[in-house]
Write an enzyme that holds these catalytic residues in place. Structure first.
Site, mmCIF file in Angstrom:
data_model
loop_
_atom_site.group_PDB
_atom_site.id
_atom_site.type_symbol
_atom_site.label_atom_id
_atom_site.label_comp_id
_atom_site.label_asym_id
_atom_site.label_seq_id
_atom_site.Cartn_x
_atom_site.Cartn_y
_atom_site.Cartn_z
ATOM 1 N N TYR A 113 3.868 -0.574 1.574
ATOM 2 C CA TYR A 113 4.424 -0.115 2.846
ATOM 3 C C TYR A 113 3.636 -0.751 3.990
ATOM 4 O O TYR A 113 2.410 -0.871 3.942
ATOM 5 C CB TYR A 113 4.359 1.407 2.892
ATOM 6 C CG TYR A 113 4.602 2.022 4.244
ATOM 7 C CD1 TYR A 113 5.783 1.782 4.939
ATOM 8 C CD2 TYR A 113 3.664 2.871 4.811
ATOM 9 C CE1 TYR A 113 6.003 2.359 6.180
ATOM 10 C CE2 TYR A 113 3.883 3.458 6.049
ATOM 11 C CZ TYR A 113 5.058 3.186 6.728
ATOM 12 O OH TYR A 113 5.271 3.765 7.949
ATOM 13 N N ASP A 186 0.547 5.318 -4.885
ATOM 14 C CA ASP A 186 1.529 5.883 -3.969
ATOM 15 C C ASP A 186 2.852 5.958 -4.728
ATOM 16 O O ASP A 186 3.490 4.947 -5.008
ATOM 17 C CB ASP A 186 1.669 5.002 -2.728
ATOM 18 C CG ASP A 186 2.602 5.604 -1.682
ATOM 19 O OD1 ASP A 186 3.474 6.416 -2.053
ATOM 20 O OD2 ASP A 186 2.482 5.235 -0.497
#
Length: 394
Positions: A113, A186
């Site tokens: 991200y 994540d």
């Protein structure tokens, strides 16, 4: 939907999601058990000593609503400790700043991200002098080649945003264990329902609760779950004393509410996403579809092995110009152009049009195609979603 043959965890998960956490609160007139976890907005609690001493005294340090959510988050991931943060990036930054000292060494997957990438390059490396090394984590050997006895943390995202790449969590966990290095994952795109990194050997799992855990696009939050007592103590100190970036009671309430329907929503998200992915894969204006549930995905076998489902996120490469992509987005009636993901509504994002300063969701070595379109497939009627895409595609 393809799932593991062992459905015991899934069945147990559904029970935990609905509410296996003790929601009781103490009052002067005795004990009450709330079906819905109560919302405690008080910043402070009456102090008492001895046997009558209460668990909570000041909400920055501890709050009953947050404590209930943190316990539930831990249960969902099969971990011992859960911590709720003010955002997903708050959870990630607290983890990295707590475990990696100034001048330390951190190895990260290169497809991540954009917020995490900026955190690593501009703050962790740029301000604290940490040696951040990005590798293509799709091949565990790249991770093994980058780590050494001085590495402080291995970080990965699986599936990745927005290319839907996977890393072999178990293989990287074995590498981390060989060097006694904490390994964090994540797992936001998968949600706890479709992936259990701790069971695969990871030490830390992180979620943006903003996404699937909340599920209704009305709360910003993050979570860290771990089995390690030492890591939990470090993060708890940073969360409550050092940084003060815990999740507010009201947001905790919203996330806990969302978790109750997480299994039902995730199954619907996945069912719709699979239908959308197959539609796009067969369309002549789509060059490539990135979705782990498709047999054409290069890591489909790994997805089958380490995930119990494929979630509602996918991306595809549009065979056309940016002008045509813009016209496609404008022609959509159900898919709403917007950032974020994981809510009940369907969203569409074109990084090169909507976030041109970044060009991608990860500007390290994992290049994002200019013609990439990311879809967060919601839980609307699948025929309506597919019809919306057919009508908008030229």
């Amino acid at each position: 939907m393809t799932r593991h043959d062992d459905r015991s965890r899934e069945n147990r998960f559904k029970t935990l999601a609905v509410g296996a956490v003790e929601n009781a609160t103490r009052h002067e007139n005795g004990r009450t058990s709330d079906v819905v976890p109560p919302l405690h907005l008080s910043t402070t609690f009456e102090w008492a000593s001895g046997e009558d001493g209460n668990e909570h005294d000041y909400s920055r340090e501890s709050n009953p609503t947050r404590a209930a959510l943190e316990k539930q988050l831990a249960l969902l991931e099969g971990g011992e400790h859960g911590l709720a943060f003010a955002s997903g990036l708050a959870a990630i930054s607290t983890t990295m700043l707590s475990l990696v000292p100034p001048g330390g060494h951190l190895v990260s997957s290169d497809s991540i991200y954009s917020g995490t990438e900026k955190l690593l390059t501009e703050l962790v490396a740029g301000h604290f002098g940490v040696d951040v090394e990005f590798v293509d984590a799709r091949n565990p050997e790249n991770v093994a080649a980058a780590v050494d006895s001085d590495t402080d943390l291995i970080w990965a995202e699986s599936p990745t945003n927005p290319l839907m790449q996977l890393c072999d969590i178990r293989a990287i966990a074995d590498i981390a264990q060989d060097y006694d290095i904490p390994f964090g994952v994540d797992s936001t795109f998968a949600s706890p329902y479709f992936q259990a990194p701790l069971e695969l050997g990871a030490d830390i799992v992180v979620h943006s609760t903003t996404k699937y855990l909340n599920g209704h696009s009305d709360s910003i939050g993050g979570a860290v779950i771990t089995d390690d007592d030492g890591i939990s103590e470090q993060l708890a100190f940073a969360q409550r004393i050092g940084l003060g970036n815990m999740l507010s009671p009201f947001d905790c309430y919203l996330v806990a509410r969302g978790i109750k329907t997480l299994p039902a929503r995730m199954e619907h998200h996945e069912e719709n996403a699979m239908a959308v992915a197959r539609l796009l894969e067969g369309h002549d204006r789509v060059a490539r579809v990135h979705y782990p549930g498709l047999e054409s995905h290069p890591q489909h076998d790994l997805a089958v092995e380490q995930m119990s489902g494929y979630s509602g996120m996918l991306s595809f490469e549009f065979d056309g110009s940016l002008t045509e992509i813009e016209a496609f987005v404008e022609g959509l009636k159900i898919f709403t152009p917007g950032a974020s993901l994981g809510g009940v509504e369907s969203l569409v994002e074109v990084p090169s049009l909507m976030i041109p300063d970044e060009v991608s969701h990860g500007s390290t070595t994992a290049d994002i195609p200019e013609n990439l379109v990311r879809l967060s497939v919601g839980i609307e009627d699948v025929d309506d979603l597919c019809g919306d895409l057919r009508s908008a595609l030229p």
